[in-house]
Design a protein around this motif. Structure first.
Motif, mmCIF file in Angstrom:
data_model
loop_
_atom_site.group_PDB
_atom_site.id
_atom_site.type_symbol
_atom_site.label_atom_id
_atom_site.label_comp_id
_atom_site.label_asym_id
_atom_site.label_seq_id
_atom_site.Cartn_x
_atom_site.Cartn_y
_atom_site.Cartn_z
ATOM 1 N N ASN A 273 0.829 -1.210 0.000
ATOM 2 C CA ASN A 273 0.000 0.000 0.000
ATOM 3 C C ASN A 273 0.868 1.267 0.000
ATOM 4 O O ASN A 273 0.522 2.260 -0.639
ATOM 5 N N THR A 274 1.982 1.207 0.722
ATOM 6 C CA THR A 274 2.891 2.354 0.747
ATOM 7 C C THR A 274 3.475 2.602 -0.635
ATOM 8 O O THR A 274 3.513 3.752 -1.112
ATOM 9 N N ASN A 275 3.948 1.543 -1.282
ATOM 10 C CA ASN A 275 4.537 1.696 -2.616
ATOM 11 C C ASN A 275 3.508 2.225 -3.614
ATOM 12 O O ASN A 275 3.829 3.051 -4.473
ATOM 13 N N LYS A 276 2.285 1.754 -3.481
ATOM 14 C CA LYS A 276 1.219 2.241 -4.362
ATOM 15 C C LYS A 276 0.992 3.741 -4.136
ATOM 16 O O LYS A 276 0.866 4.511 -5.086
ATOM 17 N N TRP A 277 0.971 4.159 -2.868
ATOM 18 C CA TRP A 277 0.750 5.563 -2.543
ATOM 19 C C TRP A 277 1.920 6.426 -3.011
ATOM 20 O O TRP A 277 1.724 7.512 -3.553
ATOM 21 N N ILE A 278 3.149 5.931 -2.830
ATOM 22 C CA ILE A 278 4.330 6.678 -3.283
ATOM 23 C C ILE A 278 4.270 6.908 -4.785
ATOM 24 O O ILE A 278 4.491 8.028 -5.274
ATOM 25 N N ASN A 279 3.977 5.855 -5.535
ATOM 26 C CA ASN A 279 3.973 5.972 -6.993
ATOM 27 C C ASN A 279 2.805 6.796 -7.514
ATOM 28 O O ASN A 279 2.902 7.423 -8.578
ATOM 29 N N ALA A 280 1.711 6.836 -6.760
ATOM 30 C CA ALA A 280 0.552 7.641 -7.175
ATOM 31 C C ALA A 280 0.679 9.100 -6.744
ATOM 32 O O ALA A 280 0.046 9.979 -7.337
ATOM 33 N N ASN A 281 1.499 9.346 -5.717
ATOM 34 C CA ASN A 281 1.637 10.701 -5.163
ATOM 35 C C ASN A 281 3.118 11.037 -4.972
ATOM 36 O O ASN A 281 3.578 11.231 -3.829
ATOM 37 N N PRO A 282 3.877 11.087 -6.045
ATOM 38 C CA PRO A 282 5.332 11.219 -5.909
ATOM 39 C C PRO A 282 5.789 12.481 -5.179
ATOM 40 O O PRO A 282 6.750 12.433 -4.405
ATOM 41 N N ASP A 283 5.129 13.600 -5.410
ATOM 42 C CA ASP A 283 5.551 14.834 -4.752
ATOM 43 C C ASP A 283 5.267 14.800 -3.247
ATOM 44 O O ASP A 283 6.111 15.197 -2.435
ATOM 45 N N GLU A 284 4.069 14.326 -2.882
ATOM 46 C CA GLU A 284 3.751 14.199 -1.463
ATOM 47 C C GLU A 284 4.659 13.187 -0.791
ATOM 48 O O GLU A 284 5.110 13.382 0.348
ATOM 49 N N ALA A 285 4.931 12.093 -1.490
ATOM 50 C CA ALA A 285 5.789 11.047 -0.928
ATOM 51 C C ALA A 285 7.217 11.557 -0.749
ATOM 52 O O ALA A 285 7.869 11.253 0.266
ATOM 53 N N LYS A 286 7.687 12.322 -1.709
ATOM 54 C CA LYS A 286 9.036 12.897 -1.603
ATOM 55 C C LYS A 286 9.129 13.798 -0.380
ATOM 56 O O LYS A 286 10.117 13.736 0.374
ATOM 57 N N ALA A 287 8.114 14.617 -0.176
ATOM 58 C CA ALA A 287 8.098 15.507 0.983
ATOM 59 C C ALA A 287 8.032 14.713 2.287
ATOM 60 O O ALA A 287 8.685 15.065 3.278
ATOM 61 N N SER A 288 7.254 13.636 2.283
ATOM 62 C CA SER A 288 7.139 12.797 3.472
ATOM 63 C C SER A 288 8.473 12.136 3.800
ATOM 64 O O SER A 288 8.902 12.105 4.964
ATOM 65 N N ALA A 289 9.136 11.609 2.775
ATOM 66 C CA ALA A 289 10.432 10.960 2.982
ATOM 67 C C ALA A 289 11.448 11.960 3.514
ATOM 68 O O ALA A 289 12.225 11.648 4.427
ATOM 69 N N ASN A 290 11.442 13.166 2.968
ATOM 70 C CA ASN A 290 12.396 14.181 3.415
ATOM 71 C C ASN A 290 12.092 14.628 4.843
ATOM 72 O O ASN A 290 13.010 14.881 5.643
#
Length: 371
Positions: A273-290
């Motif tokens: 589910n995380t990988n699906k969310w990352i790939n669907a929301n790359p900008d939000e995921a990038k900000a979350s990772a940072n």
């Protein structure tokens, strides 16, 4: 360097495996200490039913190539699948220390690179761990000083850094040198190219000072070098079929997998589910990772480093098993590893059940699956 499906012969030399395990790190060799991670929004899903274990201990690196763990824990996506079973995260800075923690029971599940996965499995004669899923592909580049190096042939006679003797990038660079027809002694790094083993946290300063001419390194170190005036001369992904190769796996202790399969299934659902969310929301995921990195290290990555680094990493459920086998073959070819028996290193049955339920295709184990 093309991935092969060469059958791996049985009979690991324990001494060689032990030696390589001691020096092999994951994608970024930043040391060896582990620490508890308080970055998660919620380590327990409110009101959920507890599974067969009270807690699951998850290890990972504070690094972008471990984005599945960074984001999955930060956003509570893994905890959500675990119900009342709590998540206890710990971060590591080197592969061997994470393997030691897994063997000691200090963690149950880990995100880790291919070299320590191979060596941990081989050293234990197939008893310590299983790879149960993929997490990331790519994110490794050859960055050079454009004033000194303009073409790949110009690397001859130059000083090029890798993170650590025998680690994933070191093996890849040694294999690339060999395919160029150049000679380098793997242990000393001396030869037609000077291979300098340099910790990723000091490589940018060494590059800036001119003591290094380039580096074969993972992200975000590669983008840090570019920010210091370096130029990407080669992206390692271009050397692999379909531009894909494993940089981060998900491993589990065999004891925990046997005793708590329901917890393992829940963690895998969380990572899918995380990988699906990352790939669907790359900008939000990038900000979350940072944001997670900032909480873990005290410093966020600047946009000039974060953006190109994130762009070069592919998040995937597929462990890309054929490329792990190829990386083992490259280590053998370089003289850093005796031919290991990797039969049984994968158990992808739980992951494939989850993927099937999601309507996604199954992933393959390249003939290295547990029976």
């Amino acid at each position: 360097m093309r991935a092969t499906r060469t059958t791996l012969r049985r009979g690991l030399a324990a001494a060689a495996a032990s030696s390589l395990l001691a020096v092999a790190a994951t994608a970024c060799g930043y040391g060896s200490e582990a620490k508890d991670d308080d970055a998660a929004k919620s380590n327990v899903s409110a009101g959920g039913k507890k599974l067969s274990a009270d807690t699951v201990k998850i290890g990972y690196f504070p690094n972008l190539t471990h984005a599945t763990a960074l984001v999955g824990i930060q956003e509570g996506l893994i905890a959500k699948e675990l119900g009342g079973t709590s998540v206890k995260p710990s971060t590591f800075n080197a592969g061997p220390s994470e393997i030691e923690a897994l063997n000691a029971g200090s963690i149950d599940i880990g995100f880790i690179g291919p070299s320590p996965s191979i060596n941990g499995y081989a050293k234990s004669k197939g008893q310590s761990l299983r790879i149960i899923g993929g997490s990331a592909s790519g994110g490794v580049k050859l960055v050079v000083d454009p004033k000194k190096i303009k073409t790949l042939d110009d690397l001859k006679g130059k000083k090029i850094a890798t993170p650590q003797l025998g680690n994933t990038q070191d093996v890849a660079f040694l294999n690339w040198i060999s395919e160029k027809g150049w000679k380098v002694d793997a242990q000393s790094g001396k030869g037609d190219v000077s291979v300098v083993r340099s910790d990723n946290k000091v490589t940018p300063d060494a590059f800036k000072s001119g003591s290094l001419d380039g580096a074969w390194v993972p992200e975000p170190t590669a983008s840090k070098l570019v920010a210091e005036g370096g130029k990407v001369l080669l992206d390692e992904s271009s050397l692999w079929p379909d531009d894909k190769f494993v940089i981060t796996n998900i491993i589990v202790s065999q004891k925990f997998l046997s005793e708590h399969p329901d917890v393992v299934d829940a963690v895998l659902r969380g990572t899918v589910n995380t990988n699906k969310w990352i790939n669907a929301n790359p900008d939000e995921a990038k900000a979350s990772a940072n944001s997670a990195l900032e909480k873990l290290s005290g410093k966020a990555l600047p946009a000039e480093v974060l953006d190109p680094a994130w762009e070069s990493i592919r998040i995937t459920d597929d462990p890309l098993a054929a490329t792990l086998q190829a990386q083992a073959d490259h280590a053998v070819k370089a003289g850093l590893l005796e031919k290991p028996d990797l039969g049984g290193i994968y158990d992808l049955k739980p992951l494939n059940k989850i993927l099937e339920a999601e309507g996604q295709p199954a992933v393959a184990d390249a003939g290295l699956g547990a029976e």
